[in-house]
Design a protein around this motif. Sequence first.
Motif, PDB file in Angstrom:
ATOM      1  N   ALA A   9       0.831  -1.207   0.000  1.00 17.45           N
ATOM      2  CA  ALA A   9       0.000   0.000   0.000  1.00 17.45           C
ATOM      3  C   ALA A   9       0.868   1.261   0.000  1.00 17.45           C
ATOM      4  N   TYR A  10       1.941   1.248   0.772  1.00 17.17           N
ATOM      5  CA  TYR A  10       2.836   2.404   0.865  1.00 17.17           C
ATOM      6  C   TYR A  10       3.428   2.756  -0.510  1.00 17.17           C
ATOM      7  N   ASP A  83      -4.367   7.597  -0.922  1.00 18.44           N
ATOM      8  CA  ASP A  83      -4.576   6.547  -1.921  1.00 18.44           C
ATOM      9  C   ASP A  83      -5.886   6.758  -2.663  1.00 18.44           C
ATOM     10  N   ASN A  84      -6.870   7.322  -1.985  1.00 16.60           N
ATOM     11  CA  ASN A  84      -8.171   7.608  -2.582  1.00 16.60           C
ATOM     12  C   ASN A  84      -8.766   8.774  -1.803  1.00 16.60           C
ATOM     13  N   HIS A  89      -7.774   5.033   2.657  1.00 16.01           N
ATOM     14  CA  HIS A  89      -7.333   3.961   3.549  1.00 16.01           C
ATOM     15  C   HIS A  89      -5.853   4.111   3.899  1.00 16.01           C
ATOM     16  N   PHE A  90      -5.156   4.979   3.174  1.00 15.80           N
ATOM     17  CA  PHE A  90      -3.722   5.179   3.382  1.00 15.80           C
ATOM     18  C   PHE A  90      -3.392   6.622   3.038  1.00 15.80           C
ATOM     19  N   ILE A  91      -2.785   7.340   3.986  1.00 18.10           N
ATOM     20  CA  ILE A  91      -2.496   8.762   3.823  1.00 18.10           C
ATOM     21  C   ILE A  91      -1.059   9.022   4.261  1.00 18.10           C
ATOM     22  N   LYS A  92      -0.299   9.706   3.417  1.00 18.37           N
ATOM     23  CA  LYS A  92       1.056  10.119   3.757  1.00 18.37           C
ATOM     24  C   LYS A  92       1.041  11.629   3.981  1.00 18.37           C
ATOM     25  N   PRO A 121       0.848  -0.690  10.607  1.00 15.46           N
ATOM     26  CA  PRO A 121       2.105  -0.225  10.013  1.00 15.46           C
ATOM     27  C   PRO A 121       3.317  -1.071  10.401  1.00 15.46           C
ATOM     28  N   VAL A 122       4.345  -0.922   9.578  1.00 16.86           N
ATOM     29  CA  VAL A 122       5.663  -1.490   9.866  1.00 16.86           C
ATOM     30  C   VAL A 122       6.629  -0.318  10.015  1.00 16.86           C
TER      31      VAL A 122
END
Length: 144
Positions: A9-10, A83-84, A89-92, A121-122
Amino acid sequence: MSDNPYMIAYKGYFRSLLRWEELDAFWLRLQEHADAGWYIYAVGEAPPSEPVSGEKLRGFIPEIDALLHKDHDEDYCGIVYADNVDDPHFIKIYDPNNLGSSCGPGFGEVLPGWVLSTIPPVDLQAAIPPPGNRRRWWQRLFPG
């Protein structure tokens, strides 16, 4: 770690929220999804093992927004990526004080300051090793 769902995802496709008005609208949409089990990860800290409550996420949004407006004194945003934008679902979120340089010699990927995700997360600093030129430099200073 390339088959890790978080890293997949990242490394996926993201859209920049270029204008501050876009970011304002995005924060409102994110608040609607606040109870979706979000992890708030401050890169450089230990990754969280549990998602935050919707209430915590709703409290985080105005705090990060104020920080971004204060420290990124530009007439555009361009440091938040999703991401959308309609169903995130994923934000940087990139730290305005650590954006790197597009005109520099390219010493590797600039990591975001914060990542919000619905995926556990990792540790990004461990998952994305420094570029070879930095390792060689370090090994030259401190051999074997």
